[in-house]
Design an enzyme around this catalytic site. Sequence first.
Site, PDB file in Angstrom:
ATOM      1  N   SER A 137     -48.314 -45.846  96.205  1.00  0.00           N
ATOM      2  CA  SER A 137     -47.483 -46.053  95.016  1.00  0.00           C
ATOM      3  C   SER A 137     -47.499 -47.513  94.591  1.00  0.00           C
ATOM      4  O   SER A 137     -47.506 -48.415  95.434  1.00  0.00           O
ATOM      5  CB  SER A 137     -46.048 -45.634  95.349  1.00  0.00           C
ATOM      6  OG  SER A 137     -45.213 -45.849  94.260  1.00  0.00           O
ATOM      7  N   HIS A 145     -37.612 -53.480  94.891  1.00  0.00           N
ATOM      8  CA  HIS A 145     -37.888 -52.346  93.985  1.00  0.00           C
ATOM      9  C   HIS A 145     -36.880 -51.227  94.264  1.00  0.00           C
ATOM     10  O   HIS A 145     -36.543 -50.956  95.426  1.00  0.00           O
ATOM     11  CB  HIS A 145     -39.314 -51.849  94.235  1.00  0.00           C
ATOM     12  CG  HIS A 145     -39.826 -50.929  93.179  1.00  0.00           C
ATOM     13  ND1 HIS A 145     -39.408 -49.616  93.073  1.00  0.00           N
ATOM     14  CD2 HIS A 145     -40.700 -51.125  92.161  1.00  0.00           C
ATOM     15  CE1 HIS A 145     -40.028 -49.049  92.049  1.00  0.00           C
ATOM     16  NE2 HIS A 145     -40.812 -49.945  91.473  1.00  0.00           N
TER      17      HIS A 145
END
Length: 263
Positions: A137, A145
Amino acid sequence: MPPISMSHPLQVLVTGATGRTGALVVQKLQSRSESFSVRGFARSSQKAVERFGSTQNFFFGNILEPKSLVPAVEGCDALVILTSATPQMKPPAQPGQRPEFTFAPGEMPEQIDYQGQINQINAAKHAGVQQIVLVGSMGGTDENHFLNTMGNGNILIWKRKAEQYLIDSGVDYTIIRAGGLLDQPGDQRELVVSKNDVLLAHPPEGLTTSIPRADVAEVVVQALLEPGARNKAFDLVSKPETLNQSSVKNDFNALFAQTQPGL
Ligand code: NAP
């Protein structure tokens, strides 16, 4: 064409084969039987039957149990890793509050995305597998994040550590870090590669930070065929869907030529 030392058709094991992207990769490889002989690795035979109608060429086990991987990778040329921890939504404690996320017991990202991937890489290396394609990802350069906060799992941090382990393993690697995954048809969008989350930090005009799972699956297939995808790690997103056009032909050779080695 794959290197001459590899079998023809290429023997490929796909893990996470009953997952959303994994199943698409299995189907794409099955449809190209002149180039690929595909095996799936999954933990549920029932789910395999639901997705594929049978358990033919499936191996069942758990990536946290290394022994269960041994028969699945034996004799394979390539491994495609499509396993992942999956956060589950908890209903909000109070109406109107934001939902919280959790992982199933024993299935935190440290276990599934780090140790589980290490187990797969070790098993593949031991079996003489020559290429590992790993789907991960985007976002892993940012410790803060929001995906890292989900269920206190630090999922992107563990995924990135496993990517480094793969690079250090000495087995040829292709690490595909996808943007947000969409359940939309493939071959409708121009694909774009980059590195180090540059496209998340500064998305250029006319680009999305997402990509259909079907397009990611096609990039996996092409990575098994194109030598230019070997020993590369890259971010992958798409331009918006092209309207009034039946399909978009991406030039994968040119796409991989833009990618770089190293994490
Ligand atoms: P998915 O549908 O969540 O599939 C994950 C697969 O991992 C499932 O098949 C699951 O098995 C398998 N798995 C989990 N734990 C396992 C274990 N202990 N042993 C064996 N198999 C196990 O995946 P996806 O949504 O297609 O995502 C593919 C990849 O892209 C993942 O790495 C994901 O993090 C990444 N990604 C996702 C997004 C997004 O927007 N969701 C964005 C970028 C990148 P079961 O089928 O039995 O559950």
